[in-house]
Design a protein around this motif. Structure first.
Motif, PDB file in Angstrom:
ATOM      1  N   PRO A   9      -9.339  17.146  50.414  1.00 13.78           N
ATOM      2  CA  PRO A   9      -9.276  18.609  50.372  1.00 13.78           C
ATOM      3  C   PRO A   9      -8.577  19.218  51.582  1.00 13.78           C
ATOM      4  N   ALA A  10      -8.089  20.429  51.365  1.00 13.00           N
ATOM      5  CA  ALA A  10      -7.452  21.192  52.438  1.00 13.00           C
ATOM      6  C   ALA A  10      -8.479  21.553  53.508  1.00 13.00           C
ATOM      7  N   ILE A  11      -8.027  21.591  54.748  1.00 18.25           N
ATOM      8  CA  ILE A  11      -8.853  22.044  55.865  1.00 18.25           C
ATOM      9  C   ILE A  11      -8.484  23.492  56.195  1.00 18.25           C
ATOM     10  N   SER A  12      -7.183  23.719  56.395  1.00 18.55           N
ATOM     11  CA  SER A  12      -6.683  25.065  56.688  1.00 18.55           C
ATOM     12  C   SER A  12      -5.181  25.072  56.512  1.00 18.55           C
ATOM     13  N   THR A  13      -4.621  26.270  56.503  1.00 14.87           N
ATOM     14  CA  THR A  13      -3.174  26.454  56.516  1.00 14.87           C
ATOM     15  C   THR A  13      -2.857  27.223  57.791  1.00 14.87           C
TER      16      THR A  13
END
Length: 145
Positions: A9-13
């Motif tokens: 999963p994504a952590i942040s952008t």
């Protein structure tokens, strides 16, 4: 069945807004489909502003958009999709729409790639994002065409 190209999963952008025009940009609108972040209220002429868009911890995605007024009724749209187990994508447009058509932007974003460009009304927007990082840099640049 092909395996997912992302590693979880994504952590942040990490969003970098680079204003290379002679105009000061101000916030017009924003949309958080998944995740949250405090976008800057303005991006002064010939400067870069940064903010972090944290992924939604339940869904594992950072999917959002920001809109800035360039001048009069011209707006710069920057949108990204850092989704769980999919390649990262970006979408941009220069528009006079008001209100912003977020449904259309979301549809365009779903079929986008990790690079986007738009030229209109005397301005050019270029966006790039690392396609496979779960904490990618999104580099968005606005310049005079």
């Amino acid at each position: 069945m092909a395996s997912p190209s992302k590693v979880g999963p994504a952590i942040s952008t990490e969003v970098y807004l680079n204003n290379q025009t002679d105009e000061d940009l101000s916030t017009f609108d924003k949309k958080d489909w998944y995740g949250t972040g405090n976008q800057p209220l303005n991006v002064p002429s010939h400067q870069t502003r940064y903010f972090q868009h944290l992924a939604d911890s339940n869904v594992g995605s950072s999917i959002a958009g920001s809109v800035f007024v360039i001048k009069q009724n011209i707006k710069w749209v920057v949108a990204w999709r850092n989704g769980n187990n999919e390649d990262n994508k970006v979408y941009t447009e220069i528009t006079t729409d008001s209100p912003i058509n977020w449904d259309n932007i979301n549809a365009q974003l779903k079929k986008a790639t990790n690079h986007a460009e738009a030229s209109k009304l005397g301005f050019k927007s270029t966006l790039d994002i690392d396609p496979t990082s779960n904490k990618p840099n999104l580099n968005a640049k606005l310049e005079e065409a």
